[in-house]
Design a protein around this motif. Sequence first.
Motif, PDB file in Angstrom:
ATOM      1  N   PRO A 253       0.798  -1.243   0.000  1.00 36.62           N
ATOM      2  CA  PRO A 253       0.000   0.000   0.000  1.00 36.62           C
ATOM      3  C   PRO A 253       0.823   1.282   0.000  1.00 36.62           C
ATOM      4  N   LYS A 254       2.076   1.226   0.454  1.00 35.17           N
ATOM      5  CA  LYS A 254       2.889   2.446   0.530  1.00 35.17           C
ATOM      6  C   LYS A 254       4.007   2.475  -0.500  1.00 35.17           C
ATOM      7  N   ASP A 255       3.906   1.617  -1.513  1.00 36.41           N
ATOM      8  CA  ASP A 255       4.922   1.599  -2.564  1.00 36.41           C
ATOM      9  C   ASP A 255       4.712   2.812  -3.479  1.00 36.41           C
ATOM     10  N   ILE A 256       5.668   3.733  -3.465  1.00 36.30           N
ATOM     11  CA  ILE A 256       5.549   4.975  -4.233  1.00 36.30           C
ATOM     12  C   ILE A 256       5.397   4.702  -5.725  1.00 36.30           C
ATOM     13  N   GLU A 277      -5.584  13.116  -5.860  1.00 42.30           N
ATOM     14  CA  GLU A 277      -5.670  12.396  -4.584  1.00 42.30           C
ATOM     15  C   GLU A 277      -4.480  11.456  -4.405  1.00 42.30           C
ATOM     16  N   LEU A 278      -4.125  10.775  -5.470  1.00 45.92           N
ATOM     17  CA  LEU A 278      -3.009   9.838  -5.396  1.00 45.92           C
ATOM     18  C   LEU A 278      -1.674  10.563  -5.228  1.00 45.92           C
ATOM     19  N   MET A 279      -1.536  11.725  -5.856  1.00 50.61           N
ATOM     20  CA  MET A 279      -0.313  12.495  -5.707  1.00 50.61           C
ATOM     21  C   MET A 279      -0.183  13.022  -4.281  1.00 50.61           C
ATOM     22  N   GLU A 280      -1.288  13.430  -3.702  1.00 50.22           N
ATOM     23  CA  GLU A 280      -1.278  13.889  -2.299  1.00 50.22           C
ATOM     24  C   GLU A 280      -0.866  12.739  -1.380  1.00 50.22           C
ATOM     25  N   LEU A 281      -1.383  11.554  -1.676  1.00 51.49           N
ATOM     26  CA  LEU A 281      -1.024  10.376  -0.882  1.00 51.49           C
ATOM     27  C   LEU A 281       0.468  10.093  -1.008  1.00 51.49           C
ATOM     28  N   ALA A 282       0.989  10.183  -2.216  1.00 52.89           N
ATOM     29  CA  ALA A 282       2.413   9.935  -2.448  1.00 52.89           C
ATOM     30  C   ALA A 282       3.271  10.929  -1.667  1.00 52.89           C
ATOM     31  N   ILE A 283       2.854  12.191  -1.644  1.00 53.71           N
ATOM     32  CA  ILE A 283       3.602  13.224  -0.922  1.00 53.71           C
ATOM     33  C   ILE A 283       3.587  12.970   0.582  1.00 53.71           C
ATOM     34  N   ASN A 284       2.462  12.498   1.097  1.00 51.76           N
ATOM     35  CA  ASN A 284       2.380  12.174   2.527  1.00 51.76           C
ATOM     36  C   ASN A 284       3.363  11.060   2.898  1.00 51.76           C
ATOM     37  N   ILE A 285       3.575  10.142   1.952  1.00 53.37           N
ATOM     38  CA  ILE A 285       4.490   9.021   2.203  1.00 53.37           C
ATOM     39  C   ILE A 285       5.943   9.446   1.996  1.00 53.37           C
ATOM     40  N   ASP A 286       6.164  10.287   0.973  1.00 48.01           N
ATOM     41  CA  ASP A 286       7.529  10.701   0.620  1.00 48.01           C
ATOM     42  C   ASP A 286       7.580  12.225   0.459  1.00 48.01           C
ATOM     43  N   PRO A 287       7.548  12.956   1.577  1.00 48.51           N
ATOM     44  CA  PRO A 287       7.427  14.427   1.516  1.00 48.51           C
ATOM     45  C   PRO A 287       8.665  15.167   1.034  1.00 48.51           C
ATOM     46  N   THR A 288       9.756  14.474   0.779  1.00 50.44           N
ATOM     47  CA  THR A 288      10.977  15.153   0.317  1.00 50.44           C
ATOM     48  C   THR A 288      11.280  14.828  -1.152  1.00 50.44           C
ATOM     49  N   PRO A 290      11.027  15.796  -4.801  1.00 52.36           N
ATOM     50  CA  PRO A 290      10.693  16.979  -5.613  1.00 52.36           C
ATOM     51  C   PRO A 290       9.801  16.660  -6.810  1.00 52.36           C
ATOM     52  N   GLN A 291       9.956  15.453  -7.367  1.00 55.64           N
ATOM     53  CA  GLN A 291       9.149  15.069  -8.527  1.00 55.64           C
ATOM     54  C   GLN A 291       7.654  15.094  -8.203  1.00 55.64           C
ATOM     55  N   LEU A 292       7.310  14.702  -6.994  1.00 66.29           N
ATOM     56  CA  LEU A 292       5.902  14.667  -6.592  1.00 66.29           C
ATOM     57  C   LEU A 292       5.308  16.072  -6.560  1.00 66.29           C
ATOM     58  N   PHE A 293       6.060  17.039  -6.017  1.00 64.42           N
ATOM     59  CA  PHE A 293       5.568  18.420  -5.970  1.00 64.42           C
ATOM     60  C   PHE A 293       5.495  19.011  -7.387  1.00 64.42           C
ATOM     61  N   PHE A 294       6.442  18.633  -8.226  1.00 62.56           N
ATOM     62  CA  PHE A 294       6.400  19.079  -9.621  1.00 62.56           C
ATOM     63  C   PHE A 294       5.119  18.588 -10.284  1.00 62.56           C
ATOM     64  N   ASN A 295       4.809  17.288 -10.107  1.00 65.92           N
ATOM     65  CA  ASN A 295       3.594  16.723 -10.703  1.00 65.92           C
ATOM     66  C   ASN A 295       2.343  17.416 -10.187  1.00 65.92           C
ATOM     67  N   LYS A 315       8.241  24.557  -4.030  1.00 60.30           N
ATOM     68  CA  LYS A 315       8.625  23.488  -3.100  1.00 60.30           C
ATOM     69  C   LYS A 315       9.551  22.487  -3.796  1.00 60.30           C
ATOM     70  N   ALA A 316       9.237  22.174  -5.052  1.00 55.67           N
ATOM     71  CA  ALA A 316      10.089  21.251  -5.819  1.00 55.67           C
ATOM     72  C   ALA A 316      11.504  21.814  -5.942  1.00 55.67           C
ATOM     73  N   ILE A 317      11.596  23.135  -6.197  1.00 58.12           N
ATOM     74  CA  ILE A 317      12.907  23.791  -6.329  1.00 58.12           C
ATOM     75  C   ILE A 317      13.621  23.830  -4.982  1.00 58.12           C
ATOM     76  N   GLU A 318      12.862  24.028  -3.917  1.00 62.78           N
ATOM     77  CA  GLU A 318      13.454  24.028  -2.567  1.00 62.78           C
ATOM     78  C   GLU A 318      14.116  22.681  -2.283  1.00 62.78           C
ATOM     79  N   LEU A 319      13.485  21.604  -2.749  1.00 61.78           N
ATOM     80  CA  LEU A 319      14.012  20.259  -2.515  1.00 61.78           C
ATOM     81  C   LEU A 319      15.105  19.882  -3.510  1.00 61.78           C
TER      82      LEU A 319
END
Length: 414
Positions: A253-256, A277-288, A290-295, A315-319
């Motif tokens: 369930p937590k496989d990015i 919704e799925l991207m938000e879930l991915a960010i909660n699991i892997d908040p650092t 940058p690709q997720l914030f870009f998406n 945020k993506a640039i910050e990371l």
Amino acid sequence: MKTKVFALVLGLITISTFAQKNELKTADKAIKIKDYSAAMTAVTAAESLLSKMDDKSKAKFYFLKAQAYFGKKDYQTAANTFEKLFSLEDKIGKKRYTELARTIQSKMVQDVYQQASDQYVAKDYKNAANNFYLSYMLSPLDTVFIYNSAVSFSLAKEYESSLNYYKELKDIGYTGITTLYFATSKDSGLKENLGTKGNRDLQVKLGLYKDPVNEQTESKTGDIIKNVAYILKTQGKTEEAIKAVEEAREIYPKDINLILTQADIYFQLKDMKKYGELMELAINIDPTNPQLFFNLGVISFDQGKIEEAKKNYEKAIELKEDYGDAYLNLAVVIMNQEKAIVDEMNNNLSDFDKYDELQEKQRGVHREALPYLEKADKYSRSINTVQFLMNIYQTLEMDEKATKFTDLYKQMRD
């Protein structure tokens, strides 16, 4: 009369036996001097006498035939012949050639794998796939060869073959997890992978290395399901693709990678709500990541949520400070203000004061976007970044840079 018939038959048997031995002897000599063409000729002649050979001669025949085909780099025929040899010697209980054949077979695995690797690098994916799988047939414990074959078939767009091998990996429970054996070199102070546990432990015992540690590689299960889903989606089997990912996510369930695969399917289906919704879930699991914030920035902008898109790109640039695409998209978000300004300028063509005011406002937008574009070009130059900068330099009357980027754009375009 009967005596004469018996003598004739005996004579034929003697001639046949002599011919067998002669051809096998010729093949053996040719193989020793690596004259594989001559060996093949002798083996072919001997094969017509196979039905008349005793088990001992058959074993020698299979051994020589496999070597001849190996020498000619017909690895598939060589592999099949080795299997006949092993089966025969298992049956008769005398393994005169098996041990040596296994050694040659091990060398053949290395050669086949190297050929597959070279073909893969040369983008000859279909032949690479076949040779990776042959490597597995020769060395069944090395199931990673099936994975390599599945990936190669996918790149060759032989999707059905790729899918079959991915399913085979699933059936055998392949995870791709391997143990790596590290130790720190006393000479360089660097942590090194020493290949095998035996070699690592020996180096430590000899005092050349210290601090031995084992590390496991990541599971490839997520990637396998991701690729299966991609193939099914490519084949137009969207529902099957979604089902495959959902089943995998029940286990992981937590496989990015699985979450992103599922998100990508919904993105292609233009179901942006589910994608978000799925991207938000991915960010909660892997908040650092940058690709997720870009998406998320892409989705926010697509939905007209300009400020949210801007924050996600920032945020993506910050990371990831050198994230060229994020700088470019952030510039696009800023430049999005220009359209309304241009529309208003067109409505005030006769009101010179208002027009000049709006034109300065337009330049202000360009000045705000400029540093992001310059960093996008610095970290990830493309014809798009060059053209974008050329236009902005022209608008801001930065003549020297405008000329430089105009020339650069023409070179890249041509």
